[in-house]
Structures are given as structure tokens and as C-alpha cells.
Design a protein around this motif. Structure first.
Motif, PDB file in Angstrom:
ATOM      1  N   THR A 160       7.630  20.368   4.520  1.00  0.00           N
ATOM      2  CA  THR A 160       8.700  19.727   3.777  1.00  0.00           C
ATOM      3  C   THR A 160       9.943  19.693   4.667  1.00  0.00           C
ATOM      4  N   ARG A 184      15.157   8.448   6.211  1.00  0.00           N
ATOM      5  CA  ARG A 184      14.333   7.890   5.139  1.00  0.00           C
ATOM      6  C   ARG A 184      13.039   8.706   4.977  1.00  0.00           C
ATOM      7  N   GLY A 185      12.734   9.070   3.746  1.00  0.00           N
ATOM      8  CA  GLY A 185      11.527   9.841   3.469  1.00  0.00           C
ATOM      9  C   GLY A 185      11.710  11.337   3.478  1.00  0.00           C
ATOM     10  N   ASP A 187      12.571  15.028   2.226  1.00  0.00           N
ATOM     11  CA  ASP A 187      12.393  15.617   0.896  1.00  0.00           C
ATOM     12  C   ASP A 187      13.715  15.967   0.228  1.00  0.00           C
ATOM     13  N   THR A 213      18.743   8.556  -3.648  1.00  0.00           N
ATOM     14  CA  THR A 213      17.335   8.885  -3.835  1.00  0.00           C
ATOM     15  C   THR A 213      16.425   7.725  -3.432  1.00  0.00           C
ATOM     16  N   ALA A 216      15.958   9.521   0.169  1.00  0.00           N
ATOM     17  CA  ALA A 216      15.415  10.880   0.164  1.00  0.00           C
ATOM     18  C   ALA A 216      14.904  11.190  -1.236  1.00  0.00           C
ATOM     19  N   ARG A 217      13.884  12.005  -1.315  1.00  0.00           N
ATOM     20  CA  ARG A 217      13.274  12.295  -2.612  1.00  0.00           C
ATOM     21  C   ARG A 217      14.212  13.054  -3.537  1.00  0.00           C
ATOM     22  N   ASN A 218      15.013  13.900  -2.949  1.00  0.00           N
ATOM     23  CA  ASN A 218      16.009  14.662  -3.708  1.00  0.00           C
ATOM     24  C   ASN A 218      17.318  14.647  -2.932  1.00  0.00           C
ATOM     25  N   GLY A 232      17.151  13.653  -8.422  1.00  0.00           N
ATOM     26  CA  GLY A 232      15.801  13.421  -7.926  1.00  0.00           C
ATOM     27  C   GLY A 232      15.321  12.032  -8.290  1.00  0.00           C
ATOM     28  N   ARG A 233      14.211  11.626  -7.703  1.00  0.00           N
ATOM     29  CA  ARG A 233      13.664  10.302  -7.989  1.00  0.00           C
ATOM     30  C   ARG A 233      13.132  10.184  -9.409  1.00  0.00           C
ATOM     31  N   ASP A 234      12.979  11.320 -10.090  1.00  0.00           N
ATOM     32  CA  ASP A 234      12.576  11.268 -11.489  1.00  0.00           C
ATOM     33  C   ASP A 234      13.714  10.827 -12.393  1.00  0.00           C
TER      34      ASP A 234
END
Length: 295
Positions: A160, A184-185, A187, A213, A216-218, A232-234
Motif C-alpha cells: 500500500t 494517481r492511484g 492509496d 479522491t 487517490a483512493r483516500n 474516501g471513494r466510498d
């Protein structure tokens, strides 16, 4: 858990003053000299928090470089640091008051961070689970290839990753689009409010985190005495208020926050708990003089 930290190891000349600088005259201050550099500071605080940590960096083949390495080893940091003969270890003059610091920087040998050295260190580090990259290598042409190599080697190994953006002014010079392409990408992306505005434009920290996001994922936006926000992406946003403690020197507080957060999150904690761990270590940092925990 072992965290690989890649980036800068320099000498800090810390000038702690009260009130306004008397330009063209004398301002009373306390001046200390010791270890600095965003990556090295984060590594030191990770070790203090109980994480296994290896720092990958570059110094000059000089007395300062040897001192900087010895300080980190004494704090429990494993150092994979190349000393470049004929080069000078980087130095930063930090003008610090209770709530702000300004840095005058000579990157020195930090700009000589070698992609081959970084790739070899990432591949060889025993038990590594996470790579944390200081943004400084990405912000400067001389070290950018090494920063990119760190993220590529981590991806190849399945680690990670996190990146701390580092500094708003060199970020402006590079440009938001160029920097975001580099990370980009990732975590986890960490930035303070000034850096978030450069990367995402004006808005609230929640809006900026949501925008970032896409890259980055978070995303964590550090707000100093106002706490921090995690997006986050959620689509779920978390936030935490900062602990109110007597502030002596903010130097290294963001690095300590990152270390506390990473120690918790990389151990499997949820974002709320990770933010709380970051805030606790950041609060400890502002109550001491200098960027590192005491030996």
C-alpha cells in the motif's frame, strides 16, 4: 508492520521567535541545529509510535550527513541512506513562531536521490507492508525520477502507498495537474489546507478531499488547529477536531500527524481511529521544540 519512508533527510536550523521579525534589524530568538526533512521526521515519529521503519534518502559525504543518520538510528529508524561524496547535505532554515513556520531551503544532496537506490531498497526491505513517500522528491526535477521509482516499485511489490504533498509553493511551480498525474492511484494522499487549495481549488476541506479522491483512493486534509478531514471513494467523510494544547513550535507537527495516522491505519484501524492517532501525535509534536521526538 514495517513502513518504508522515501524522501528527504536534511539539517534544520530552527529559529524560534516571538512576535514580528524586525526586518533590517535584530529579533531575539532561540536557535537550534538538528535533524529535519519531511520524510526523516515522519520516520522518526513512526519509530516513536512503535512501527518498524526504514528511511530511504540521500545525504552528502560530510559530517552533517553522518550526524543526521546517527540521530535517526538512535531513534530506532533503519537507514538505507546513500552518502554522496563531494555533495553537501541539505539544509533548511526554519523561522518558527507558536502557530506558523516559514522555510528557507537548500535541498543539497536530497536532489541526488537515485531511482536505482530507491528501487533496490523497496525490493529488499524485509517485511515491508507500506510505502510512504514525501512529496519533496516529486516536486523537484532532480529527484522526481526517484519518487516515481518508489511508487512503481511499491506497486510491483504489492505494498500500500501514501504520499504527503509536502509544500504549497513548489507545488504551485510544478502545477496541480502534473503532480496529481504523478500520484494517481495512491492509496492515501495527505495535504494541508494550502496544498489542498493548490490541488483542488477553493472550497471546504470536505469538498477538496472529495475532488481529490479521483486521483487517490483516500485523501486526508490536515487543518492544523482545526483538526483534519478524511475522504474516501466510498463518499463517506470523517473528521476530527484537534486537541487544544499549549503550542511551542509547529515544526514537524504534520509529519508527526502522518506517522500516527499511518501507524494506526496500516495496522487495520478504521479512518476515525487513524485520524485520532494522528491528532494525538501531532499534539505531542507542537509541545516540543524541533521536528523530531526527543532522543
Amino acid at each position: 508492520m514495517t513502513v518504508l519512508v522515501v524522501g528527504d533527510l536534511v539539517t534544520d536550523v530552527l529559529v524560534t521567535h516571538a512576535g514580528t521579525l524586525a526586518v533590517g534589524s535584530d529579533t531575539p530568538a532561540r536557535i537550534t541545529v538538528g535533524g529535519g526533512g519531511q520524510a526523516a521526521n515522519t520516520a522518526a515519529w513512526l519509530a516513536r509510535a512503535g512501527a518498524g521503519v526504514t528511511l530511504v534518502a540521500a545525504v552528502g559525504g560530510d559530517h552533517a550527513g553522518r550526524e543526521r543518520i546517527a540521530e535517526l538510528v538512535a531513534l530506532g529508524v533503519r537507514c538505507t541512506v546513500r552518502a554522496h561524496a563531494g555533495a553537501v547535505t541539505g539544509s533548511v532554515v526554519v523561522l518558527s513562531s507558536a502557530h506558523e513556520r516559514t522555510m528557507i531551503t537548500d535541498r543539497g544532496a536530497a536532489l541526488l536521490l537515485d531511482p536505482a537506490d530507491v528501487t533496490a531498497a523497496v525490493k529488499a526491505a524485509p517485511g515491508a507492508t507500506h510505502l510512504h513517500l514525501s512529496g519533496y522528491p516529486l516536486l523537484h526535477a532532480g529527484s522526481r525520477a526517484a519518487g516515481r521509482a518508489a511508487l512503481a516499485a511499491a506497486a510491483e511489490r504489492g505494498l500500500t502507498t501514501s504520499v504527503d504533498v509536502a509544500s504549497a509553493e513548489p507545488l504551485r511551480r510544478l502545477g496541480a495537474e502534473a503532480f496529481l498525474d504523478l500520484v494517481r492511484g495512491t492509496d492515501l494522499l495527505l495535504c494541508n489546507s494550502d496544498e489542498a487549495e493548490v490541488l483542488a481549488g477553493p472550497g471546504t476541506a470536505r469538498e477538496q478531499a472529495a475532488h481529490l479522491t479521483a486521483y487517490a483512493r483516500n485523501v486526508v486534509v490536515k487543518l492544523g488547529s482545526d483538526g483534519a478531514v478524511w475522504g474516501g471513494r466510498d463518499g463517506v467523510m470523517r473528521s476530527i477536531a484537534a486537541a487544544h494544547v499549549p503550542a511551542l513550535d509547529p515544526t514537524g507537527a504534520g509529519d508527526a500527524f502522518a506517522a500516527g495516522l499511518l501507524t494506526s491505519w496500516c495496522s487495520g484501524a478504521e479512518p476515525d481511529a487513524a485520524l485520532a492517532a494522528g491528532a494525538a501525535l501531532g499534539a505531542a509534536a507542537v509541545q516540543i521544540l524541533g521536528a523530531r521526538p526527543a532522543l
